[in-house]
Design a protein around this motif. Structure first.
Motif, PDB file in Angstrom:
ATOM      1  N   PHE A  86      31.728  41.125  28.175  1.00 47.27           N
ATOM      2  CA  PHE A  86      32.626  40.622  27.140  1.00 47.27           C
ATOM      3  C   PHE A  86      33.836  39.973  27.792  1.00 47.27           C
ATOM      4  N   PHE A  87      34.033  38.686  27.512  1.00 49.22           N
ATOM      5  CA  PHE A  87      35.218  37.978  27.990  1.00 49.22           C
ATOM      6  C   PHE A  87      36.252  38.000  26.867  1.00 49.22           C
ATOM      7  N   LEU A  88      37.371  38.670  27.134  1.00 51.53           N
ATOM      8  CA  LEU A  88      38.379  38.911  26.109  1.00 51.53           C
ATOM      9  C   LEU A  88      39.682  38.199  26.432  1.00 51.53           C
ATOM     10  N   SER A  89      40.278  37.576  25.421  1.00 56.83           N
ATOM     11  CA  SER A  89      41.604  37.000  25.621  1.00 56.83           C
ATOM     12  C   SER A  89      42.626  38.134  25.580  1.00 56.83           C
ATOM     13  N   GLY A  90      43.654  38.013  26.391  1.00 60.39           N
ATOM     14  CA  GLY A  90      44.669  39.060  26.460  1.00 60.39           C
ATOM     15  C   GLY A  90      45.378  39.279  25.143  1.00 60.39           C
ATOM     16  N   GLU A 109      30.768  45.424  30.559  1.00 60.58           N
ATOM     17  CA  GLU A 109      31.716  44.801  31.490  1.00 60.58           C
ATOM     18  C   GLU A 109      32.717  43.945  30.732  1.00 60.58           C
ATOM     19  N   ILE A 110      33.943  43.911  31.237  1.00 55.99           N
ATOM     20  CA  ILE A 110      34.992  43.082  30.648  1.00 55.99           C
ATOM     21  C   ILE A 110      35.457  42.036  31.656  1.00 55.99           C
ATOM     22  N   GLY A 111      35.562  40.803  31.181  1.00 55.29           N
ATOM     23  CA  GLY A 111      36.103  39.719  31.982  1.00 55.29           C
ATOM     24  C   GLY A 111      37.282  39.099  31.248  1.00 55.29           C
ATOM     25  N   LEU A 112      38.118  38.376  31.973  1.00 58.77           N
ATOM     26  CA  LEU A 112      39.296  37.737  31.371  1.00 58.77           C
ATOM     27  C   LEU A 112      38.935  36.416  30.696  1.00 58.77           C
ATOM     28  N   LEU A 113      39.546  36.180  29.548  1.00 57.64           N
ATOM     29  CA  LEU A 113      39.446  34.900  28.858  1.00 57.64           C
ATOM     30  C   LEU A 113      40.850  34.322  28.710  1.00 57.64           C
ATOM     31  N   GLY A 114      41.645  34.524  29.758  1.00 60.78           N
ATOM     32  CA  GLY A 114      43.033  34.104  29.704  1.00 60.78           C
ATOM     33  C   GLY A 114      43.821  34.982  28.752  1.00 60.78           C
ATOM     34  N   TYR A 115      45.004  34.530  28.396  1.00 60.55           N
ATOM     35  CA  TYR A 115      45.818  35.283  27.432  1.00 60.55           C
ATOM     36  C   TYR A 115      45.873  34.577  26.076  1.00 60.55           C
ATOM     37  N   ALA A 116      46.325  33.344  26.059  1.00 62.79           N
ATOM     38  CA  ALA A 116      46.631  32.676  24.787  1.00 62.79           C
ATOM     39  C   ALA A 116      45.513  31.779  24.273  1.00 62.79           C
ATOM     40  N   ILE A 128      48.946  27.941  34.094  1.00 60.33           N
ATOM     41  CA  ILE A 128      47.662  28.649  34.163  1.00 60.33           C
ATOM     42  C   ILE A 128      47.860  30.006  34.827  1.00 60.33           C
ATOM     43  N   SER A 129      48.570  30.017  35.944  1.00 59.44           N
ATOM     44  CA  SER A 129      48.824  31.272  36.664  1.00 59.44           C
ATOM     45  C   SER A 129      49.576  32.264  35.785  1.00 59.44           C
ATOM     46  N   LYS A 130      50.544  31.754  35.030  1.00 57.80           N
ATOM     47  CA  LYS A 130      51.332  32.618  34.146  1.00 57.80           C
ATOM     48  C   LYS A 130      50.458  33.204  33.040  1.00 57.80           C
ATOM     49  N   ASP A 131      49.549  32.402  32.498  1.00 63.96           N
ATOM     50  CA  ASP A 131      48.656  32.859  31.435  1.00 63.96           C
ATOM     51  C   ASP A 131      47.722  33.961  31.950  1.00 63.96           C
ATOM     52  N   ILE A 132      47.190  33.760  33.153  1.00 64.95           N
ATOM     53  CA  ILE A 132      46.297  34.764  33.752  1.00 64.95           C
ATOM     54  C   ILE A 132      47.069  36.042  34.055  1.00 64.95           C
ATOM     55  N   SER A 133      48.270  35.897  34.601  1.00 58.56           N
ATOM     56  CA  SER A 133      49.097  37.070  34.918  1.00 58.56           C
ATOM     57  C   SER A 133      49.428  37.871  33.664  1.00 58.56           C
ATOM     58  N   LYS A 134      49.710  37.168  32.583  1.00 62.81           N
ATOM     59  CA  LYS A 134      50.035  37.837  31.323  1.00 62.81           C
ATOM     60  C   LYS A 134      48.826  38.632  30.816  1.00 62.81           C
ATOM     61  N   ALA A 135      47.633  38.050  30.943  1.00 65.20           N
ATOM     62  CA  ALA A 135      46.416  38.749  30.539  1.00 65.20           C
ATOM     63  C   ALA A 135      46.192  39.977  31.424  1.00 65.20           C
ATOM     64  N   GLN A 136      46.429  39.827  32.714  1.00 63.94           N
ATOM     65  CA  GLN A 136      46.301  40.959  33.639  1.00 63.94           C
ATOM     66  C   GLN A 136      47.177  42.128  33.207  1.00 63.94           C
ATOM     67  N   THR A 137      48.403  41.839  32.846  1.00 64.24           N
ATOM     68  CA  THR A 137      49.355  42.878  32.432  1.00 64.24           C
ATOM     69  C   THR A 137      48.835  43.641  31.220  1.00 64.24           C
ATOM     70  N   VAL A 138      48.262  42.906  30.268  1.00 69.29           N
ATOM     71  CA  VAL A 138      47.721  43.535  29.059  1.00 69.29           C
ATOM     72  C   VAL A 138      46.624  44.523  29.415  1.00 69.29           C
ATOM     73  N   PHE A 139      45.688  44.105  30.235  1.00 72.57           N
ATOM     74  CA  PHE A 139      44.545  44.972  30.537  1.00 72.57           C
ATOM     75  C   PHE A 139      44.937  46.159  31.423  1.00 72.57           C
ATOM     76  N   LYS A 140      45.958  45.973  32.227  1.00 75.18           N
ATOM     77  CA  LYS A 140      46.465  47.114  32.993  1.00 75.18           C
ATOM     78  C   LYS A 140      47.056  48.161  32.065  1.00 75.18           C
ATOM     79  N   LYS A 141      47.788  47.706  31.042  1.00 73.29           N
ATOM     80  CA  LYS A 141      48.360  48.631  30.066  1.00 73.29           C
ATOM     81  C   LYS A 141      47.269  49.348  29.275  1.00 73.29           C
ATOM     82  N   LEU A 142      46.146  48.665  29.068  1.00 70.65           N
ATOM     83  CA  LEU A 142      45.029  49.254  28.333  1.00 70.65           C
ATOM     84  C   LEU A 142      44.120  50.080  29.248  1.00 70.65           C
ATOM     85  N   ASN A 143      44.520  50.167  30.517  1.00 72.10           N
ATOM     86  CA  ASN A 143      43.785  50.956  31.511  1.00 72.10           C
ATOM     87  C   ASN A 143      42.356  50.441  31.732  1.00 72.10           C
TER      88      ASN A 143
END
Length: 250
Positions: A86-90, A109-116, A128-143
């Protein structure tokens, strides 16, 4: 004079054959380029995976809505599908942590679909880097841990994303079979689009609310794929167990 005309005619035929062969070759390469145009690689650098060699990978994009994701998860469970990606947007994951937890609980399995869910080809590198970083932060918070895959939110990307994703440690994943389920073409058409799949294919499906027919198409779709003796794998499993294919566009 007659002998000269015979020779000339033969030469004309030979030249015509050469020209025809050259045009056919150019047309064939052009069509191949179109077929794989969304998949890029950099010379001696990172590549976007769009196909493997063994079994098959079901992938679901989710960018918005909460009406279709749960029924699709339930259908996969009922159909005893143990592996999918599953590719999920942040932004979506942030709003629906319970569904994200359900995906993780089922072992998918979960993959990134960016954030916005924006088109990366219309964005600057730093955006692009900022969008990916923002998505990373979300998934870290969701463990949600060990995310290794990234898919361009709209499916459109260029070589810049390959280099950026490599810096983040992600593999860019495209697809080789498009179900076109998001267009809601009818259950039979979705099944027909996927039925051409064979070993190594990565199938694009959606679990966003825009794809209203996917859930009902899934049971027969899965049955058709299983009838070909295809086993479902996550994209990471496919990459690690076979030689993943990519296409280079210069």
């Amino acid at each position: 004079m007659n002998f000269y005309m015979v020779i000339s005619a033969r030469k004309i035929k030979q030249y015509g054959l050469i020209v025809f062969t050259a045009l056919f070759t150019a047309w064939f390469l052009f069509v191949q380029n179109i077929l794989h145009a969304p998949v890029f690689s950099t010379p001696d650098g990172p590549k976007a995976v769009y196909k493997g060699e063994n079994n098959i990978a079901l992938t679901f994009n989710i960018g918005w809505g909460d009406e279709q994701a749960r029924p699709i998860l339930e259908t996969l469970k009922q159909q005893n599908v143990k592996s999918a990606t599953f590719f999920l947007s942040g932004a979506w994951a942030e709003r629906h942590p319970d569904i994200v937890a359900g995906i993780v609980k089922e072992g998918y399995e979960i993959g990134l679909l960016g954030y916005a869910y924006k088109d990366y080809t219309n964005m600057k590198d730093e955006e692009i880097s900022k969008d990916i970083s923002k998505a990373q932060t979300v998934f870290k918070k969701l463990n949600v841990k060990n995310i290794e895959l990234l898919r361009a939110p709209t499916g459109h990307f260029d070589k810049r994303l390959l280099k950026i994703s490599e810096r983040f440690g992600y593999t860019v994943v495209h697809w080789s079979i498009d179900s076109k389920d998001w267009t809601n073409p009818g259950i039979d058409k979705i099944i027909e689009n996927v039925d051409q799949a064979e070993k190594g294919d990565i199938i694009l499906l959606h679990a966003s609310d825009s794809a209203k027919q996917t859930k009902n198409a899934l049971p027969q779709l899965l049955e058709e794929l299983r009838s070909k003796n295809l086993r479902f794998m996550s994209v990471s499993e496919m990459i690690s167990n076979s030689s993943a294919r990519s296409n280079e566009i210069k």
